[in-house]
Motif scaffolding. Sequence first.
Motif, PDB file in Angstrom:
ATOM      1  N   GLY A 161       0.851  -1.117  -0.113  1.00 52.12           N
ATOM      2  CA  GLY A 161       0.190   0.283  -0.029  1.00 52.12           C
ATOM      3  C   GLY A 161       0.790   1.285   0.146  1.00 52.12           C
ATOM      4  O   GLY A 161       0.301   2.186  -0.567  1.00 52.12           O
ATOM      5  N   ALA A 162       2.106   1.186   0.445  1.00 57.08           N
ATOM      6  CA  ALA A 162       2.886   2.402   0.619  1.00 57.08           C
ATOM      7  C   ALA A 162       3.877   2.561  -0.395  1.00 57.08           C
ATOM      8  O   ALA A 162       4.441   3.735  -0.593  1.00 57.08           O
ATOM      9  N   PHE A 163       4.221   1.588  -1.473  1.00 58.49           N
ATOM     10  CA  PHE A 163       5.329   1.679  -2.092  1.00 58.49           C
ATOM     11  C   PHE A 163       4.823   1.397  -3.651  1.00 58.49           C
ATOM     12  O   PHE A 163       3.677   0.683  -3.737  1.00 58.49           O
ATOM     13  N   GLN A 164       5.455   1.866  -4.577  1.00 57.88           N
ATOM     14  CA  GLN A 164       5.043   1.839  -5.903  1.00 57.88           C
ATOM     15  C   GLN A 164       5.231   0.435  -6.620  1.00 57.88           C
ATOM     16  O   GLN A 164       4.574  -0.237  -7.320  1.00 57.88           O
ATOM     17  N   GLU A 165       6.360  -0.371  -6.080  1.00 60.04           N
ATOM     18  CA  GLU A 165       6.658  -1.547  -6.355  1.00 60.04           C
ATOM     19  C   GLU A 165       7.322  -2.563  -5.247  1.00 60.04           C
ATOM     20  O   GLU A 165       7.959  -2.125  -4.356  1.00 60.04           O
ATOM     21  N   THR A 166       6.804  -3.683  -4.992  1.00 57.86           N
ATOM     22  CA  THR A 166       7.235  -4.595  -4.141  1.00 57.86           C
ATOM     23  C   THR A 166       7.431  -6.029  -4.531  1.00 57.86           C
ATOM     24  O   THR A 166       6.839  -6.306  -5.638  1.00 57.86           O
ATOM     25  N   GLY A 167       8.056  -6.726  -3.849  1.00 60.79           N
ATOM     26  CA  GLY A 167       8.394  -8.163  -4.376  1.00 60.79           C
ATOM     27  C   GLY A 167       9.035  -8.947  -3.216  1.00 60.79           C
ATOM     28  O   GLY A 167       9.712  -8.571  -2.110  1.00 60.79           O
ATOM     29  N   VAL A 168       9.398 -10.247  -3.605  1.00 58.94           N
ATOM     30  CA  VAL A 168      10.048 -11.158  -2.679  1.00 58.94           C
ATOM     31  C   VAL A 168      10.949 -11.888  -3.713  1.00 58.94           C
ATOM     32  O   VAL A 168      10.850 -12.262  -4.857  1.00 58.94           O
ATOM     33  N   THR A 169      12.215 -12.360  -2.953  1.00 60.26           N
ATOM     34  CA  THR A 169      13.272 -12.948  -3.617  1.00 60.26           C
ATOM     35  C   THR A 169      13.146 -14.573  -3.480  1.00 60.26           C
ATOM     36  O   THR A 169      11.980 -14.919  -2.821  1.00 60.26           O
ATOM     37  N   HIS A 170      13.897 -15.449  -4.102  1.00 62.65           N
ATOM     38  CA  HIS A 170      13.870 -16.942  -3.811  1.00 62.65           C
ATOM     39  C   HIS A 170      14.377 -17.032  -2.267  1.00 62.65           C
ATOM     40  O   HIS A 170      14.636 -15.987  -1.631  1.00 62.65           O
ATOM     41  N   TYR A 171      13.923 -18.121  -1.934  1.00 60.50           N
ATOM     42  CA  TYR A 171      14.445 -18.595  -0.301  1.00 60.50           C
ATOM     43  C   TYR A 171      15.942 -18.865  -0.511  1.00 60.50           C
ATOM     44  O   TYR A 171      16.409 -19.549  -1.473  1.00 60.50           O
ATOM     45  N   VAL A 172      16.789 -18.503   0.697  1.00 57.37           N
ATOM     46  CA  VAL A 172      18.044 -18.847   0.840  1.00 57.37           C
ATOM     47  C   VAL A 172      18.115 -20.197   1.679  1.00 57.37           C
ATOM     48  O   VAL A 172      17.839 -20.040   2.806  1.00 57.37           O
ATOM     49  N   TRP A 173      18.021 -21.181   1.122  1.00 55.67           N
ATOM     50  CA  TRP A 173      18.125 -22.720   1.751  1.00 55.67           C
ATOM     51  C   TRP A 173      19.084 -22.701   2.674  1.00 55.67           C
ATOM     52  O   TRP A 173      18.825 -23.582   3.894  1.00 55.67           O
ATOM     53  N   THR A 174      20.276 -22.324   2.453  1.00 53.00           N
ATOM     54  CA  THR A 174      21.328 -22.524   3.204  1.00 53.00           C
ATOM     55  C   THR A 174      21.623 -21.643   4.662  1.00 53.00           C
ATOM     56  O   THR A 174      22.306 -21.882   5.686  1.00 53.00           O
ATOM     57  N   ASN A 175      20.625 -20.644   4.743  1.00 54.19           N
ATOM     58  CA  ASN A 175      20.538 -19.960   5.936  1.00 54.19           C
ATOM     59  C   ASN A 175      19.482 -20.743   6.904  1.00 54.19           C
ATOM     60  O   ASN A 175      18.925 -21.522   6.624  1.00 54.19           O
ATOM     61  N   ILE A 176      20.049 -20.783   8.061  1.00 53.47           N
ATOM     62  CA  ILE A 176      19.066 -21.281   9.205  1.00 53.47           C
ATOM     63  C   ILE A 176      18.396 -20.417  10.118  1.00 53.47           C
ATOM     64  O   ILE A 176      19.096 -19.512  10.932  1.00 53.47           O
ATOM     65  N   PRO A 177      17.279 -20.470  10.184  1.00 53.56           N
ATOM     66  CA  PRO A 177      16.526 -20.985   9.168  1.00 53.56           C
ATOM     67  C   PRO A 177      16.230 -20.482   7.699  1.00 53.56           C
ATOM     68  O   PRO A 177      16.783 -19.278   7.633  1.00 53.56           O
ATOM     69  N   PRO A 178      15.689 -21.263   6.801  1.00 47.11           N
ATOM     70  CA  PRO A 178      15.710 -20.557   5.600  1.00 47.11           C
ATOM     71  C   PRO A 178      15.016 -19.178   5.408  1.00 47.11           C
ATOM     72  O   PRO A 178      13.954 -18.996   6.183  1.00 47.11           O
ATOM     73  N   ALA A 179      15.348 -18.409   4.452  1.00 44.59           N
ATOM     74  CA  ALA A 179      14.813 -16.918   4.728  1.00 44.59           C
ATOM     75  C   ALA A 179      14.913 -16.430   3.162  1.00 44.59           C
ATOM     76  O   ALA A 179      15.681 -17.091   2.412  1.00 44.59           O
ATOM     77  N   ARG A 180      14.020 -15.227   3.062  1.00 45.70           N
ATOM     78  CA  ARG A 180      13.903 -14.604   1.705  1.00 45.70           C
ATOM     79  C   ARG A 180      13.891 -13.107   2.072  1.00 45.70           C
ATOM     80  O   ARG A 180      13.665 -12.835   3.116  1.00 45.70           O
ATOM     81  N   VAL A 181      14.115 -12.411   1.029  1.00 45.40           N
ATOM     82  CA  VAL A 181      14.191 -11.146   1.011  1.00 45.40           C
ATOM     83  C   VAL A 181      13.050 -10.594   0.620  1.00 45.40           C
ATOM     84  O   VAL A 181      12.446 -10.758  -0.527  1.00 45.40           O
TER      85      VAL A 181
END
Length: 191
Positions: free
Chosen positions: A166-186
């Motif tokens: 609602g506040a930004f003109q563009e938003t998104g998410v990346t793929h998961y980083v499976w090697t992070n503990i726990p897995p995470a995405r941006v």
Amino acid sequence: MESLDFFRNFIKNPSAVGSLIPSSQTLAKLMTKTANITQANVIVEFGAGTGVFTEQIQKERKENSHFLSFEINEEFARITQKRCPSVDVFNESASNTLERLKERNLDGCDCIVSGLPWATLPKEIQEELFSTMLQSLRPNGIFATFGYIQSSIMPNVTQFRAKLDGAFQETGVTHYVWTNIPPARVYWAKK
């Protein structure tokens, strides 16, 4: 040692720390790439933790860029400052970003990299930091944060994503980083 510091601080205050161990180098690289660090003139970091993202930002940023990092946990701020001595690490809330930028005669920032645990932050703190983020970012500025796989369906995260949309003109998410503990995405948003 860094993992032990993180674990101890997580036990003391899990909603403020958000994880048992620091983020991985792979996640740090994805965060800086997503935030477009190499092109930014003014960079702000919300929640430095023990400096994993801070160190990666320091490596990738332009030579004459400005970099301000905020970490409210005194022990983490000290660790980050020792790890990255040339970075301005403020042991205070990121809600002070505008004041710190003004002190340096800067009208805003080009990107904000956030290591804060948005899913577990109390609503009033989340609101305050969200407002600070919106006011601090210049037009076309990028906000980047991350979320763990298990938190992606939490109501706080769903609400936070809707707020970004609602506040930004563009938003998104990346793929998961499976090697992070726990897995995470941006999660990212462009103003």
